[in-house]
Design a protein around this motif. Structure first.
Motif, short mmCIF file in Angstrom:
data_model
loop_
_atom_site.label_atom_id
_atom_site.label_comp_id
_atom_site.label_asym_id
_atom_site.label_seq_id
_atom_site.Cartn_x
_atom_site.Cartn_y
_atom_site.Cartn_z
N GLU A 159 0.81 -1.22 0.00
CA GLU A 159 0.00 0.00 0.00
C GLU A 159 0.85 1.27 0.00
O GLU A 159 0.32 2.38 -0.06
CB GLU A 159 -0.92 0.01 1.23
CG GLU A 159 -1.98 -1.07 1.21
CD GLU A 159 -2.80 -1.10 2.49
OE1 GLU A 159 -2.88 -0.07 3.18
OE2 GLU A 159 -3.37 -2.16 2.80
N VAL A 161 2.87 2.83 -2.16
CA VAL A 161 2.78 3.76 -3.29
C VAL A 161 1.47 4.54 -3.26
O VAL A 161 1.46 5.76 -3.47
CB VAL A 161 2.95 3.01 -4.64
CG1 VAL A 161 2.68 3.94 -5.82
CG2 VAL A 161 4.34 2.42 -4.75
N SER A 162 0.37 3.87 -2.96
CA SER A 162 -0.92 4.58 -2.93
C SER A 162 -0.97 5.62 -1.81
O SER A 162 -1.62 6.65 -1.93
CB SER A 162 -2.08 3.59 -2.80
OG SER A 162 -2.02 2.89 -1.59
N TYR A 163 -0.25 5.37 -0.71
CA TYR A 163 -0.20 6.32 0.40
C TYR A 163 0.63 7.55 0.06
O TYR A 163 0.29 8.67 0.45
CB TYR A 163 0.42 5.67 1.65
CG TYR A 163 -0.60 5.14 2.63
CD1 TYR A 163 -1.18 5.96 3.59
CD2 TYR A 163 -0.96 3.80 2.61
CE1 TYR A 163 -2.11 5.46 4.49
CE2 TYR A 163 -1.88 3.29 3.51
CZ TYR A 163 -2.44 4.12 4.45
OH TYR A 163 -3.35 3.63 5.34
N THR A 164 1.76 7.35 -0.61
CA THR A 164 2.75 8.41 -0.74
C THR A 164 2.79 9.08 -2.12
O THR A 164 3.54 10.03 -2.30
CB THR A 164 4.15 7.87 -0.43
OG1 THR A 164 4.45 6.79 -1.34
CG2 THR A 164 4.24 7.36 1.00
N ASP A 165 2.00 8.63 -3.07
CA ASP A 165 2.03 9.19 -4.41
C ASP A 165 1.68 10.68 -4.40
O ASP A 165 0.59 11.06 -3.99
CB ASP A 165 1.06 8.42 -5.33
CG ASP A 165 1.25 8.79 -6.78
OD1 ASP A 165 2.40 9.02 -7.19
OD2 ASP A 165 0.24 8.85 -7.50
N GLY A 166 2.60 11.52 -4.83
CA GLY A 166 2.37 12.97 -4.90
C GLY A 166 2.40 13.68 -3.58
O GLY A 166 2.02 14.85 -3.48
N ASP A 170 1.60 18.04 -1.84
CA ASP A 170 0.47 18.42 -0.99
C ASP A 170 0.86 19.58 -0.08
O ASP A 170 1.98 19.66 0.39
CB ASP A 170 0.00 17.24 -0.14
CG ASP A 170 -0.60 16.11 -0.98
OD1 ASP A 170 -1.08 16.42 -2.08
OD2 ASP A 170 -0.55 14.96 -0.54
N CYS A 174 0.59 15.78 4.20
CA CYS A 174 1.44 15.12 3.21
C CYS A 174 1.82 13.73 3.70
O CYS A 174 2.24 13.57 4.85
CB CYS A 174 2.73 15.91 2.97
SG CYS A 174 2.51 17.65 2.66
N VAL A 176 4.57 11.01 2.87
CA VAL A 176 5.81 10.80 2.12
C VAL A 176 6.61 9.65 2.72
O VAL A 176 6.46 9.33 3.90
CB VAL A 176 6.70 12.08 2.10
CG1 VAL A 176 6.08 13.18 1.29
CG2 VAL A 176 7.00 12.56 3.51
N THR A 177 7.47 9.06 1.90
CA THR A 177 8.36 8.04 2.44
C THR A 177 9.48 8.76 3.18
O THR A 177 9.83 9.90 2.82
CB THR A 177 8.97 7.17 1.32
OG1 THR A 177 9.79 8.00 0.50
CG2 THR A 177 7.91 6.47 0.50
N GLU A 180 12.18 10.03 0.74
CA GLU A 180 11.80 11.26 0.05
C GLU A 180 11.97 12.47 0.97
O GLU A 180 12.53 13.48 0.59
CB GLU A 180 10.30 11.20 -0.32
CG GLU A 180 9.95 10.71 -1.68
CD GLU A 180 8.45 10.83 -1.90
OE1 GLU A 180 8.08 11.34 -2.97
OE2 GLU A 180 7.66 10.41 -1.03
#
Length: 198
Positions: A159, A161-166, A170, A174, A176-177, A180
């Motif tokens: 999950e 990628v779906s949590y942190t995409d973009g 924001d 936000c 983010v990983t 990042e």
């Protein structure tokens, strides 16, 4: 935004702050600012910002959140400030004006978080992330703001990628990983809520 950050940018050769990002403008800085004036752009000379008071710098930040998210952005910014500084007057005045029915509840929650939230160095935050297997960081304000309060989360890897995409784009909340986040920040201090969300 802190004066120390502005002074660091100036020392690194930057002369403009445009949409919250430092920038080097060749030629006459004031001519550049005059060109931007009246186009709704968020552009300032760093030499000018270095002379602003802490209150003025804080109000500049507040305007950014109010402009993008209206009343909700203003509320989130004032809540963050109340939690970090433990000075609740501005937050209480705002709540009484716009959220009179929830002043007590909101204030109680902010005071509870203020007792828990800690200021740490980058190294301490990195250790906290590693020792708790945190794979997502959630910020209350924009994650690149030095005043953002970060909460650690552990989510299933599928999950992620779906949590942190973009998330970096924001303005508030936000996701983010840690990789990042740390690659885009180098603050003198970080704010964390040590309680991990699973």
């Amino acid at each position: 935004m802190k004066r120390e950050q502005i002074e660091t940018w100036i020392a690194e050769g930057y002369n403009i702050l445009e949409h919250k990002k430092p920038k080097i403008v060749q030629g006459d800085v004031w001519e550049y600012l005059n060109k931007c004036d009246g186009h709704g752009t968020d552009v300032y000379a760093l030499s000018e910002l270095a002379n602003w008071s802490d209150r003025e710098l804080s109000e500049l930040e507040l305007r950014k959140y109010a402009k993008e998210y209206g009343q909700l952005g203003e509320k989130q910014f004032l809540r963050n400030e109340a939690i970090r500084t433990k000075h609740v007057d501005k937050y209480v005045a705002f709540l009484k004006l716009f959220y009179p029915n929830s002043v007590e509840k909101e204030l109680e929650e902010a005071k509870f978080l203020a007792e828990r939230v800690r200021q740490v160095t980058k190294e301490e935050m990195e250790q906290w992330v590693v020792s708790n297997n945190i794979n997502v960081l959630l910020s209350d304000l924009n994650c690149l703001d030095e005043s953002a309060i970060m909460t650690g989360m552990v989510v299933p890897s599928e999950e992620l990628v779906s949590y942190t995409d973009g998330g970096l784009q924001d303005t508030m909340d936000c996701h983010v990983t840690p990789m990042e986040f740390f690659s885009h920040t180098n603050h003198t201090a970080y704010w964390i809520d040590p309680k991990i969300k699973a």
